[in-house]
Design an enzyme around this catalytic site. Structure first.
Site, PDB file in Angstrom:
ATOM      1  N   ASP A  15     -20.688 -36.096 -17.929  1.00 35.29           N
ATOM      2  CA  ASP A  15     -21.347 -37.096 -17.057  1.00 35.29           C
ATOM      3  C   ASP A  15     -22.653 -37.270 -18.016  1.00 35.29           C
ATOM      4  O   ASP A  15     -23.227 -36.402 -18.788  1.00 35.29           O
ATOM      5  CB  ASP A  15     -21.647 -37.125 -15.699  1.00 35.29           C
ATOM      6  CG  ASP A  15     -22.523 -38.190 -15.103  1.00 35.29           C
ATOM      7  OD1 ASP A  15     -21.983 -39.540 -15.391  1.00 35.29           O
ATOM      8  OD2 ASP A  15     -23.434 -38.350 -14.680  1.00 35.29           O
ATOM      9  N   ASP A  17     -25.767 -39.832 -17.154  1.00 33.46           N
ATOM     10  CA  ASP A  17     -27.072 -40.150 -16.504  1.00 33.46           C
ATOM     11  C   ASP A  17     -27.301 -39.018 -15.650  1.00 33.46           C
ATOM     12  O   ASP A  17     -26.287 -38.935 -14.722  1.00 33.46           O
ATOM     13  CB  ASP A  17     -27.283 -41.474 -15.765  1.00 33.46           C
ATOM     14  CG  ASP A  17     -27.286 -42.745 -16.792  1.00 33.46           C
ATOM     15  OD1 ASP A  17     -28.185 -42.763 -17.248  1.00 33.46           O
ATOM     16  OD2 ASP A  17     -26.257 -43.582 -16.857  1.00 33.46           O
TER      17      ASP A  17
END
Length: 334
Positions: A15, A17
């Site tokens: 991922d 953020d």
């Protein structure tokens, strides 16, 4: 093959953020971690629910931070949503786009026609995060869906991580339209759905990928849904209290304070830790209570406590019997 955690996997799916960066700044140690994987020739991919940038823009942003990335390594919920729409609608169909220019560009590249008003009789509404999304376009979306348009959400993350704390995410914007219509989107494309993970694995021909994320409700739950092992890093949204309360659908295989956990022994980050003592901590369980004593690495304590809460001890039953344990539970708001 290395004997550290990441050595047991043939692809690492990150991922972004809260894992690699916060807004526009890399998280401490992230550049070095990805660089180390590159040096070891370990394939990497990036799967993000953020629909405000296209894959090429995300790759350029990462490269500018010192994390070399190719557009083909990036999977965004914007691109995936456009693909879903192209599969469901005839070429050229009008689609009302709620979100950033990146989502509009993806829709156009998929052979569909972006529009801005319900008066254009869109066949679908696609809703993704955009910092400039406001009342006017949300109103058009509600009108279009009420008139029969297919409603596709790129993701439903309630918040976005930032240096100032969690900010409203696309899920909060979706909630506005959901409240107005008293119904859910027809399709939610991004995590916790498994599609971004399974696509990344397929593109890399990986047989045993590892997913790395900071959110239990999207990254980890999506990995579980895809049948993948996962590492939760505590640099973003989900914290220790969230992990202790997690149900089976969103429990990671491993937990670490940051991406350095990739390069230690797997058994030192595996969760839960089924033991009475470890790393200077002692855990004593008595029915619906569990007492933590001693001092040491907070992640070790977290892993010990997960063994208790995941097997029935309520958060209210966690007790501290040392100064270090009391400070830790207080810091975790327990």
């Amino acid at each position: 093959m290395s004997d550290d955690l990441v050595g047991g996997y043939d692809l690492v799916i990150f991922d972004l953020d809260g894992v690699v960066y916060l807004i526009d700044e890399p998280i401490a140690g992230a550049v070095e971690a990805v660089g180390k994987l590159r040096d070891r020739k370990t394939p990497v991919a990036y799967a993000t629910n953020n629909a405000s940038r296209r894959a090429a823009d995300v790759a350029a942003k990462l490269t500018g931070m010192g994390v070399p990335a190719e557009p083909a390594e990036v999977l965004t919920s914007a691109g995936a949503s456009a693909t879903v729409l192209a599969e469901k609608l005839p070429a050229g169909s009008p689609v009302l786009v709620v979100g950033a220019d990146a989502l509009r560009d993806e829709v156009r590249e998929a052979g569909l026609t972006p529009v801005e008003s319900a008066d254009d009789e869109p066949a679908a509404v696609v809703q993704g995060y955009g910092p400039d999304v406001g009342w006017r376009v949300l109103t058009e979306a509600a009108l279009a869906v009420r008139a029969g348009a297919l409603w596709v959400a790129t993701n439903t993350d309630r918040t976005l991580p930032s240096p100032r704390g969690p900010l409203p995410g696309n899920g909060s914007l979706v909630a506005v339209v959901r409240t107005a219509l008293d119904r859910d989107p027809d399709v939610v494309v991004g995590k916790p759905g498994p599609a971004l993970f399974t696509t990344a694995a397929s593109q890399s021909h990986a047989r045993h990928p590892l997913a790395v994320g900071d959110r239990l409700d999207t990254d980890i739950q999506g990995a579980v849904a895809a049948g993948l092992d996962s590492l939760l890093v505590l640099t973003g949204v989900s914290g220790p209290a969230d992990l202790l309360a997690a149900d089976e659908s969103s429990r990671p295989t491993y937990v670490a304070s940051d991406l350095s956990g990739l390069f230690g022994p797997a058994d030192e980050v595996r969760v839960p830790l089924e033991a009475d003592e470890a790393g200077g901590w002692r855990l004593t369980r008595d029915g619906d209570t569990a007492k933590l004593d001693g001092s040491g690495d907070p992640v070790v304590a977290l892993r010990l406590l997960c063994a208790a809460t995941w097997s029935g001890v309520p958060l209210s039953g966690l007790q501290a019997t040392s100064d270090a344990a009391r400070a830790l539970l207080e810091r975790w708001n327990l």
